[in-house]
Enzyme design. Structure first.
Site, mmCIF file in Angstrom:
data_model
loop_
_atom_site.group_PDB
_atom_site.id
_atom_site.type_symbol
_atom_site.label_atom_id
_atom_site.label_comp_id
_atom_site.label_asym_id
_atom_site.label_seq_id
_atom_site.Cartn_x
_atom_site.Cartn_y
_atom_site.Cartn_z
ATOM 1 N N ARG A 12 25.840 24.959 7.903
ATOM 2 C CA ARG A 12 25.328 24.573 9.230
ATOM 3 C C ARG A 12 24.968 25.818 10.039
ATOM 4 O O ARG A 12 24.115 25.801 10.909
ATOM 5 C CB ARG A 12 26.337 23.689 9.981
ATOM 6 C CG ARG A 12 25.843 23.267 11.377
ATOM 7 C CD ARG A 12 26.569 22.050 11.949
ATOM 8 N NE ARG A 12 27.993 22.074 11.728
ATOM 9 C CZ ARG A 12 28.865 22.822 12.416
ATOM 10 N NH1 ARG A 12 28.453 23.605 13.391
ATOM 11 N NH2 ARG A 12 30.151 22.782 12.126
ATOM 12 N N TYR A 33 3.249 12.648 21.385
ATOM 13 C CA TYR A 33 3.802 11.760 20.374
ATOM 14 C C TYR A 33 4.824 10.826 21.036
ATOM 15 O O TYR A 33 5.587 11.246 21.902
ATOM 16 C CB TYR A 33 4.428 12.624 19.277
ATOM 17 C CG TYR A 33 5.238 11.847 18.298
ATOM 18 C CD1 TYR A 33 4.668 10.790 17.583
ATOM 19 C CD2 TYR A 33 6.566 12.158 18.061
ATOM 20 C CE1 TYR A 33 5.412 10.076 16.680
ATOM 21 C CE2 TYR A 33 7.321 11.449 17.152
ATOM 22 C CZ TYR A 33 6.734 10.411 16.460
ATOM 23 O OH TYR A 33 7.477 9.705 15.569
ATOM 24 N N ASP A 55 3.352 22.196 20.712
ATOM 25 C CA ASP A 55 3.550 21.444 19.472
ATOM 26 C C ASP A 55 2.295 21.646 18.623
ATOM 27 O O ASP A 55 1.217 21.156 18.965
ATOM 28 C CB ASP A 55 3.776 19.961 19.800
ATOM 29 C CG ASP A 55 4.088 19.125 18.561
ATOM 30 O OD1 ASP A 55 3.590 19.469 17.471
ATOM 31 O OD2 ASP A 55 4.807 18.122 18.688
ATOM 32 N N LYS A 82 4.868 16.837 8.367
ATOM 33 C CA LYS A 82 3.460 16.498 8.239
ATOM 34 C C LYS A 82 2.750 17.492 7.310
ATOM 35 O O LYS A 82 3.086 17.577 6.157
ATOM 36 C CB LYS A 82 2.838 16.450 9.635
ATOM 37 C CG LYS A 82 3.678 15.621 10.642
ATOM 38 C CD LYS A 82 3.706 14.172 10.285
ATOM 39 C CE LYS A 82 4.692 13.279 11.031
ATOM 40 N NZ LYS A 82 5.353 13.670 12.215
#
Ligand SMILES: Cc1ncc(COP(=O)(O)O)c(C=O)c1O
Length: 380
Positions: free
Chosen positions: A57, A99, A171, A196
């Site tokens: 992590r 979005y 973005d 994407k």
């Protein structure tokens, strides 16, 4: 040999084979933790006095290779990878369209934590000046905007931000660093849904943020480590694999989208169309200045409304009815009832998301097959 060329960095960037037994591809370190040679060594690692990994992590070599490569590709100092694009998204002054889940996230910040958010069309400095408040800290930009394909002038926004001491987050999911480099245009942070085009194969969910070293270190230590939205090593490995062909895939996505746009725009069932490469669009000059090519996404409205849009989707045979984008497969979706259904109806209208709007992520199939499928669905 170290190269500054984008295509070479996609394949060789930020990876030293010598440190990994010459392994051609970056190895997958599929481990949750790392053993220490001694208790004292463990103490030193935790204290930051000795370099090395502690727990995945907090850091993992496969994920670090991906982060370093993304930083090189975006031209930033450092990057942090996340378990999703949404985990990478955080900011407070937002473009009019974003979005759907980004909209949902900002609304939640406002309702639950009192972070005030203004959604505005960033058409010019005047619009920004009007929205500016003494407490404004950050401008958050999506360009091209999902799903309306409107553009925001990043240079104009960053110039305004500098004059007023604000940070700019962009973005860059739709364009990728292959088509657009917001950091070079003055942005402070770039975020991606790596799900994407960066991944490019529709087989993972991931996010990346890139920015200045000290800021990314703060993100890593305060948000990433303690909230825990880390990227899994296997997904980082898949991303490193997908990235190698980013420029080839993007060239083809862009070519195919241009091919489809040329035909779609004149179809009698199409009421309006938005594609950054449309010479008739009011942002065509901006697209030419800001992007090296126009991307693989097109949105268009049919005559009629939801009924006609859904009937169109149901007639598709090759293109898939699916959200997400940037996959090899052509994907079509109805933002009004799908990705942007969380946005209140009046806001959807303001953003330009009507119930007749469709978004197509043009895939890597033969362009004539893609067009023939869309055409038969329109004609049907
Ligand atoms: C522009 C944009 N930003 C962020 C996201 C969120 O990314 P993810 O689905 O990887 O969490 C998406 C998802 O569609 C997106 O299109």
């Amino acid at each position: 040999m170290k190269s500054s060329r984008f295509d070479t960095k996609l394949i060789h960037g930020a990876y030293d084979r010598a440190g990994h037994y010459g392994s051609l591809t970056p190895p997958l370190y599929q481990t949750s933790t790392y053993s220490f040679d001694s208790a004292e060594a463990g103490e030193r690692r935790f204290a930051g006095e000795e370099a090395g990994y502690v727990y995945s992590r907090l850091g993992n070599p496969t994920v670090h290779t991906l982060e370093a490569r993304m930083a090189e590709l975006e031209g930033g100092e450092a990057a942090v990878a996340f378990s999703s694009g949404m985990a990478a998204v955080s900011a407070v002054l937002v473009t009019e369209g974003v979005y759907g889940c980004t909209y949902g996230f900002f609304s939640m910040l406002e309702e639950r934590f009192g972070v005030e958010v203004d959604f505005l069309a960033m058409e010019d400095e005047e619009a920004l000046s009007q929205a500016l408040r003494p407490e404004t800290k950050v401008i958050y930009v999506e360009t091209p905007i999902n799903p309306t394909m409107k553009l925001v002038d990043v240079e104009m926004v960053t110039r305004f931000a500098r004059e007023h001491g604000l940070q700019v987050v962009v973005d860059n999911t739709f364009a990728t660093p292959y088509l657009q480099r917001p950091l070079a245009q003055g942005a402070d942070v770039v975020v991606h849904s790596a799900t994407k085009y960066l991944g490019g194969h529709g087989d993972l969910i991931a996010g990346v943020a890139v920015g200045r070293e000290n800021f990314m270190e703060q993100v890593r230590m305060e948000t990433h480590k303690d909230i825990g939205g880390i990227l899994a090593p296997f997904d980082a490995w898949l991303l490193l694999r997908g990235l190698k062909t980013l420029s080839l895939r993007m060239d083809r996505h862009c070519e195919n989208a241009a091919y489809v746009f040329e035909r779609l725009k004149d179809h009698p069932k199409v009421r309006s169309i938005r594609f950054p490469g449309d010479p008739a669009s009011d942002t065509f000059r901006l697209a030419e200045r800001q992007m090296s090519q126009f991307g693989g996404l097109i949105s268009f409205e049919l005559h009629g409304g939801k009924k006609e849009a859904q009937a169109f989707l149901n007639r598709l045979k090759l293109a898939q009815i699916a959200v997400s984008l940037g996959d090899p497969e052509t994907l079509c979706q109805h933002p009004y009832t799908m990705t942007h259904s969380v946005v209140p109806v009046d806001k959807r209208r303001e953003m330009g998301i009507s119930d007749a709007l469709l978004r197509v992520s043009v895939g890597l199939e033969h362009p004539e097959d893609i067009w023939q499928d869309l055409k038969q669905a329109l004609d049907g």
